[in-house]
Design a protein around this motif. Structure first.
Motif, PDB file in Angstrom:
ATOM      1  N   ALA A   1      -3.467 -12.381  15.349  1.00  0.00           N
ATOM      2  CA  ALA A   1      -4.648 -11.676  15.861  1.00  0.00           C
ATOM      3  C   ALA A   1      -4.594 -10.217  15.444  1.00  0.00           C
ATOM      4  CB  ALA A   1      -4.680 -11.741  17.387  1.00  0.00           C
ATOM      5  N   PRO A   2      -5.733  -9.630  15.155  1.00  0.00           N
ATOM      6  CA  PRO A   2      -5.753  -8.208  14.815  1.00  0.00           C
ATOM      7  C   PRO A   2      -5.574  -7.345  16.046  1.00  0.00           C
ATOM      8  CG  PRO A   2      -7.975  -9.039  14.886  1.00  0.00           C
ATOM      9  CD  PRO A   2      -7.070 -10.226  15.094  1.00  0.00           C
ATOM     10  N   ARG A   3      -4.912  -6.236  15.875  1.00  0.00           N
ATOM     11  CA  ARG A   3      -4.913  -5.237  16.933  1.00  0.00           C
ATOM     12  C   ARG A   3      -6.298  -4.617  16.947  1.00  0.00           C
ATOM     13  NH1 ARG A   3       0.577  -1.883  16.217  1.00  0.00           N
ATOM     14  NH2 ARG A   3       0.149  -1.326  18.360  1.00  0.00           N
ATOM     15  N   PHE A   4      -6.590  -3.756  17.918  1.00  0.00           N
ATOM     16  CA  PHE A   4      -7.978  -3.319  18.062  1.00  0.00           C
ATOM     17  C   PHE A   4      -8.457  -2.568  16.842  1.00  0.00           C
ATOM     18  CE2 PHE A   4      -6.204   0.780  19.098  1.00  0.00           C
ATOM     19  CZ  PHE A   4      -7.173   1.670  18.701  1.00  0.00           C
ATOM     20  N   TRP A   5      -7.548  -1.836  16.155  1.00  0.00           N
ATOM     21  CA  TRP A   5      -8.017  -1.082  14.995  1.00  0.00           C
ATOM     22  C   TRP A   5      -8.260  -2.009  13.809  1.00  0.00           C
ATOM     23  CZ3 TRP A   5      -3.459   0.356  17.568  1.00  0.00           C
ATOM     24  CH2 TRP A   5      -2.290  -0.215  17.077  1.00  0.00           C
ATOM     25  N   GLU A   6      -7.661  -3.223  13.844  1.00  0.00           N
ATOM     26  CA  GLU A   6      -7.941  -4.202  12.801  1.00  0.00           C
ATOM     27  C   GLU A   6      -9.168  -5.032  13.169  1.00  0.00           C
ATOM     28  OE1 GLU A   6      -4.238  -6.071  13.037  1.00  0.00           O
ATOM     29  OE2 GLU A   6      -3.273  -4.838  11.518  1.00  0.00           O
ATOM     30  N   ALA A   7      -9.352  -5.295  14.481  1.00  0.00           N
ATOM     31  CA  ALA A   7     -10.520  -6.048  14.927  1.00  0.00           C
ATOM     32  C   ALA A   7     -11.795  -5.296  14.596  1.00  0.00           C
ATOM     33  CB  ALA A   7     -10.445  -6.301  16.435  1.00  0.00           C
ATOM     34  N   GLU A   8     -11.730  -3.973  14.581  1.00  0.00           N
ATOM     35  CA  GLU A   8     -12.877  -3.155  14.223  1.00  0.00           C
ATOM     36  C   GLU A   8     -12.640  -2.557  12.842  1.00  0.00           C
ATOM     37  OE1 GLU A   8     -13.830  -0.343  17.235  1.00  0.00           O
ATOM     38  OE2 GLU A   8     -14.109  -1.865  18.770  1.00  0.00           O
ATOM     39  N   ALA A   9     -12.142  -3.400  11.927  1.00  0.00           N
ATOM     40  CA  ALA A   9     -11.694  -2.887  10.641  1.00  0.00           C
ATOM     41  C   ALA A   9     -12.820  -2.479   9.721  1.00  0.00           C
ATOM     42  CB  ALA A   9     -10.816  -3.933   9.947  1.00  0.00           C
ATOM     43  N   THR A  10     -14.031  -2.916   9.988  1.00  0.00           N
ATOM     44  CA  THR A  10     -15.145  -2.464   9.168  1.00  0.00           C
ATOM     45  C   THR A  10     -15.802  -1.258   9.811  1.00  0.00           C
ATOM     46  OG1 THR A  10     -17.264  -3.076   8.199  1.00  0.00           O
ATOM     47  CG2 THR A  10     -16.705  -4.083  10.311  1.00  0.00           C
ATOM     48  N   LEU A  11     -16.276  -0.354   8.985  1.00  0.00           N
ATOM     49  CA  LEU A  11     -16.945   0.834   9.516  1.00  0.00           C
ATOM     50  C   LEU A  11     -18.310   0.490  10.079  1.00  0.00           C
ATOM     51  CD1 LEU A  11     -16.127   3.451   6.723  1.00  0.00           C
ATOM     52  CD2 LEU A  11     -14.716   2.660   8.624  1.00  0.00           C
ATOM     53  N   GLY A  12     -18.877  -0.614   9.647  1.00  0.00           N
ATOM     54  CA  GLY A  12     -20.211  -1.001  10.084  1.00  0.00           C
ATOM     55  C   GLY A  12     -21.121  -1.190   8.888  1.00  0.00           C
ATOM     56  N   ARG A  13     -21.755  -2.342   8.827  1.00  0.00           N
ATOM     57  CA  ARG A  13     -22.548  -2.700   7.651  1.00  0.00           C
ATOM     58  C   ARG A  13     -23.673  -1.704   7.371  1.00  0.00           C
ATOM     59  NH1 ARG A  13     -22.573  -7.597   5.385  1.00  0.00           N
ATOM     60  NH2 ARG A  13     -21.674  -8.543   7.264  1.00  0.00           N
ATOM     61  N   ASP A  14     -24.237  -1.111   8.411  1.00  0.00           N
ATOM     62  CA  ASP A  14     -25.391  -0.230   8.239  1.00  0.00           C
ATOM     63  C   ASP A  14     -25.010   1.238   8.129  1.00  0.00           C
ATOM     64  OD1 ASP A  14     -27.143  -2.394   8.363  1.00  0.00           O
ATOM     65  OD2 ASP A  14     -27.189  -2.317  10.550  1.00  0.00           O
ATOM     66  N   ARG A  15     -23.731   1.531   8.077  1.00  0.00           N
ATOM     67  CA  ARG A  15     -23.307   2.928   8.029  1.00  0.00           C
ATOM     68  C   ARG A  15     -23.056   3.373   6.591  1.00  0.00           C
ATOM     69  NH1 ARG A  15     -19.363   2.751  13.381  1.00  0.00           N
ATOM     70  NH2 ARG A  15     -20.980   3.407  14.852  1.00  0.00           N
ATOM     71  N   GLU A  16     -23.238   4.671   6.370  1.00  0.00           N
ATOM     72  CA  GLU A  16     -23.040   5.242   5.043  1.00  0.00           C
ATOM     73  C   GLU A  16     -21.943   6.304   5.104  1.00  0.00           C
ATOM     74  OE1 GLU A  16     -26.806   5.501   2.391  1.00  0.00           O
ATOM     75  OE2 GLU A  16     -27.461   6.053   4.404  1.00  0.00           O
ATOM     76  N   LEU A  17     -20.950   6.130   4.264  1.00  0.00           N
ATOM     77  CA  LEU A  17     -19.854   7.084   4.156  1.00  0.00           C
ATOM     78  C   LEU A  17     -19.981   7.820   2.836  1.00  0.00           C
ATOM     79  CD1 LEU A  17     -17.191   8.237   5.291  1.00  0.00           C
ATOM     80  CD2 LEU A  17     -16.001   6.409   4.046  1.00  0.00           C
ATOM     81  N   PHE A  18     -20.091   9.140   2.902  1.00  0.00           N
ATOM     82  CA  PHE A  18     -20.186   9.983   1.717  1.00  0.00           C
ATOM     83  C   PHE A  18     -18.836  10.674   1.524  1.00  0.00           C
ATOM     84  CE2 PHE A  18     -24.333   9.627   3.660  1.00  0.00           C
ATOM     85  CZ  PHE A  18     -25.187   9.379   2.591  1.00  0.00           C
ATOM     86  N   VAL A  19     -18.183  10.393   0.405  1.00  0.00           N
ATOM     87  CA  VAL A  19     -16.854  10.933   0.153  1.00  0.00           C
ATOM     88  C   VAL A  19     -16.932  11.982  -0.954  1.00  0.00           C
ATOM     89  CG1 VAL A  19     -14.472  10.407  -0.442  1.00  0.00           C
ATOM     90  CG2 VAL A  19     -15.853   8.714   0.791  1.00  0.00           C
ATOM     91  N   ILE A  20     -16.457  13.184  -0.649  1.00  0.00           N
ATOM     92  CA  ILE A  20     -16.368  14.259  -1.639  1.00  0.00           C
ATOM     93  C   ILE A  20     -14.906  14.379  -2.049  1.00  0.00           C
ATOM     94  CG2 ILE A  20     -16.678  16.720  -2.082  1.00  0.00           C
ATOM     95  CD1 ILE A  20     -18.852  16.717   0.071  1.00  0.00           C
ATOM     96  N   VAL A  21     -14.615  14.211  -3.338  1.00  0.00           N
ATOM     97  CA  VAL A  21     -13.251  14.388  -3.817  1.00  0.00           C
ATOM     98  C   VAL A  21     -13.190  15.631  -4.695  1.00  0.00           C
ATOM     99  CG1 VAL A  21     -12.535  11.994  -3.680  1.00  0.00           C
ATOM    100  CG2 VAL A  21     -13.670  12.790  -5.732  1.00  0.00           C
ATOM    101  N   CYS A  22     -12.197  16.461  -4.432  1.00  0.00           N
ATOM    102  CA  CYS A  22     -12.073  17.712  -5.176  1.00  0.00           C
ATOM    103  C   CYS A  22     -10.645  18.216  -5.059  1.00  0.00           C
ATOM    104  CB  CYS A  22     -13.051  18.757  -4.624  1.00  0.00           C
ATOM    105  SG  CYS A  22     -13.030  20.327  -5.534  1.00  0.00           S
ATOM    106  N   LYS A  23     -10.083  18.645  -6.181  1.00  0.00           N
ATOM    107  CA  LYS A  23      -8.708  19.158  -6.169  1.00  0.00           C
ATOM    108  C   LYS A  23      -8.635  20.545  -5.555  1.00  0.00           C
ATOM    109  CE  LYS A  23      -4.505  18.017  -7.097  1.00  0.00           C
ATOM    110  NZ  LYS A  23      -3.959  16.774  -6.518  1.00  0.00           N
ATOM    111  N   LYS A  24      -9.697  21.314  -5.732  1.00  0.00           N
ATOM    112  CA  LYS A  24      -9.748  22.625  -5.097  1.00  0.00           C
ATOM    113  C   LYS A  24     -10.359  22.455  -3.706  1.00  0.00           C
ATOM    114  CE  LYS A  24      -9.973  25.771  -9.074  1.00  0.00           C
ATOM    115  NZ  LYS A  24     -10.746  26.862  -9.726  1.00  0.00           N
ATOM    116  N   TRP A  25      -9.506  22.458  -2.720  1.00  0.00           N
ATOM    117  CA  TRP A  25      -9.967  22.159  -1.369  1.00  0.00           C
ATOM    118  C   TRP A  25     -10.980  23.174  -0.869  1.00  0.00           C
ATOM    119  CZ3 TRP A  25      -4.949  20.464   1.709  1.00  0.00           C
ATOM    120  CH2 TRP A  25      -4.403  19.332   1.087  1.00  0.00           C
ATOM    121  N   HIS A  26     -10.794  24.450  -1.221  1.00  0.00           N
ATOM    122  CA  HIS A  26     -11.714  25.463  -0.703  1.00  0.00           C
ATOM    123  C   HIS A  26     -13.126  25.275  -1.253  1.00  0.00           C
ATOM    124  CE1 HIS A  26      -9.956  27.115  -4.425  1.00  0.00           C
ATOM    125  NE2 HIS A  26     -11.121  27.732  -4.595  1.00  0.00           N
TER     126      HIS A  26
END
Length: 525
Positions: free
Chosen positions: A318-343
């Motif tokens: 059985a999944p623990r609670f963080w695995e049971a809710e392992a998906t962020l949600g089908r209708d949600r949008e995650l925008f990821v910004i990747v950059c080596k210069k953090w500032h």
């Protein structure tokens, strides 16, 4: 026979609200709806259209914008209660529910239960003597005035708090009331509700006090009920069954929790997963049935651990609670910004917060001191954040009550990118490509311990090409991974070109995209 008027505060998922209203009213109960004014007008119009002509449905006469921890939640509740009192003279009880609550007993059972017990059900514990508040602000919720939303105006919230504290600006609690605290999921008799509405009209001083307390939905009704109702007519409990995880977040119930839920000593449960279609169907049929014989054990937590210990269908463990809710949600949008210069990425995320309503969080998986809300402990260290990354992200979506969220990552975090982009949510990626001078790379080498403060020029001359290659390799690896929704802005591009890319990445208007692209000193340093 008891007749319940449900008080529903909601802000999304109109189809689910319509279904919930039809379920309640089909058995002769009532519902009064306040739909957040922040929500799209089209969604509210759909609810009104689909429920038009149903005499057991009422709507708050005024819609307002609600925010977590604000008085607006109490005010919206009062608007919905007033509408219910006026529209449903035969209602005997008023029951506060949310859009993800569902009945776990039949309506027939619920009505008989309420008829047999002429009391109000509301958690109402002494604010100062009880341990209901485990961590964080306690007395400070009351003695200081809180004008700003802690989630959306965090800097103003804490600036106001610390200014009052530093200057010693406090206020007294109204001297004739005992402040109480408890869950907002209550069920009150009609007489009690009418007393509360009269009290609100007569005691404007108390209302003014609560308007600037923090999280008044946990104290306002709890205090007034205790003030107005004899103690022997109050059951200090909620009829809504809910459990919390080790991290202080509400557990979500799924299809295989049906037997657990109907055996609990309550009438409703929160929160039911939006994806638990089978569970919703079974509970809906149960509410409309004539079943009265329920084997109530009330051993929810122990039974939950037992069921999850056996494992879910199709899984060995059985999944623990963080695995049971392992998906962020089908209708949600995650925008990821990747950059080596953090500032650079931080300037862009700050600009996003300033010009849009999308929450943006800086390097939460890279910097231990990233400004994060209290999520029950899961946010306290980089190790916990990374280990329970999807659960953390889900909690952040819930905390900010948003379907869109921006985060910043280092270009080296390819494992995190692969994990997030394999989720069922919609994810987009923006790579921010910067120029790297030798001076910057030397400073970077010293910050990460590749070079000492007094390293010779010969040593630095050997290190710089290696670092430059590593940065280029990380960028190539990201591009070769073919992540969906990949975008890239570059330091040597024109503002107009970068604006076009930013507009596509965030799905914002050209005007907003231009503002983001023109962020002062974006690529400097």
């Amino acid at each position: 026979m008891a007749k319940i008027a449900f008080i529903l505060l909601c802000h999304k998922d109109p189809e689910a609200i319509i279904q919930q209203a039809k379920q309640f009213t089909a058995v002769g109960d009532y519902i009064s709806i306040h739909f957040d004014a922040r929500a799209p007008k089209e969604a509210y119009d759909l609810i009104r259209k689909k429920l038009y002509g149903n005499p057991n449905v009422a709507f708050a006469k005024k819609r307002i914008k609600c925010g977590w921890g604000e008085w607006s939640l109490v005010q919206a509740t009062l608007y919905a209660v007033e509408a219910a009192v006026d529209a449903f003279p035969r209602a005997t009880h008023f029951y506060m529910v949310s859009g993800d609550c569902m009945s776990i007993k039949s309506a027939k059972y619920a009505h008989k239960f309420l008829d047999a017990n002429d009391v109000d059900y509301i958690e109402s514990f002494d604010y100062f003597e009880s341990d209901w508040i485990k961590t964080g602000l306690k007395e400070e919720r009351l003695i200081y005035r809180h004008w700003f939303n802690e989630r959306t105006q965090k800097r103003r919230f804490y600036w106001s708090f610390w200014t009052q504290r530093k200057l010693g600006i406090t206020r007294e609690v109204p001297n004739d009331i005992q402040i109480m605290i408890g869950s907002q999921w209550w069920c009150l008799r009609r007489r009690t509700i009418e007393w509360i509405l009269n009290f609100v009209k007569e005691r404007r001083d108390v209302v003014r006090f609560f308007k600037t307390t923090w999280i008044p939905d946990e104290t306002f009704f709890q205090t007034l009920v205790r003030h107005l109702v004899p103690a022997d007519e109050i059951k200090t409990r909620t009829l809504t069954f809910l459990m919390f995880t080790d991290y202080g977040m509400p557990l979500t119930f799924y299809n295989d929790h049906y037997d657990l839920l109907i055996g609990q000593d309550g009438l409703f449960a929160r929160k039911i997963s939006p994806e638990a279609a089978e569970l919703k169907s079974r509970l809906g049929k149960l509410y409309a049935s004539d079943q009265e014989d329920f084997n109530v054990s009330a051993e929810g937590w122990n039974l939950f651990k037992f069921l999850t210990g056996r494992g879910r269908i199709g899984r060995r463990f059985a999944p623990r609670f963080w695995e049971a809710e392992a998906t962020l949600g089908r209708d949600r949008e995650l925008f990821v910004i990747v950059c080596k210069k953090w500032h650079v990425a931080k300037r862009l995320s700050a600009s996003i917060r300033n010009h849009t309503d999308i929450p943006a969080i800086d390097y939460l998986f890279n910097e231990d001191q990233t400004d994060l809300p209290d999520l029950g402990g899961i946010q306290t260290s980089l190790a916990k954040r990374t280990r329970h990354r999807r659960s953390l992200m889900r909690m952040l979506f819930d905390y900010y009550e948003t379907e869109k969220l921006v985060i910043c990552l280092d270009t080296a975090n390819i494992d995190l990118l692969e994990d997030f982009f394999s989720d069922r949510s919609r994810a987009r990626l923006l790579e921010v490509e910067c120029d790297f001078s030798d001076e910057y790379l030397i400073g970077h080498a010293k910050r990460v311990g590749l070079a000492a403060p007094d390293s010779s020029q010969e040593t630095l001359g050997q290190i710089i090409p290696t670092i430059r290659y590593d940065i280029a390799f990380e960028s190539e690896r990201i591009q070769d991974s073919n992540f969906q929704g990949y975008h890239r802005i570059q330091q040597d591009h024109s503002q107009a070109k970068n604006a076009e890319i930013l507009g596509s990445f965030l799905d914002v208007t050209p005007e907003v995209a231009q503002e983001l692209s023109a962020t002062p000193y974006l690529f400097d340093g």
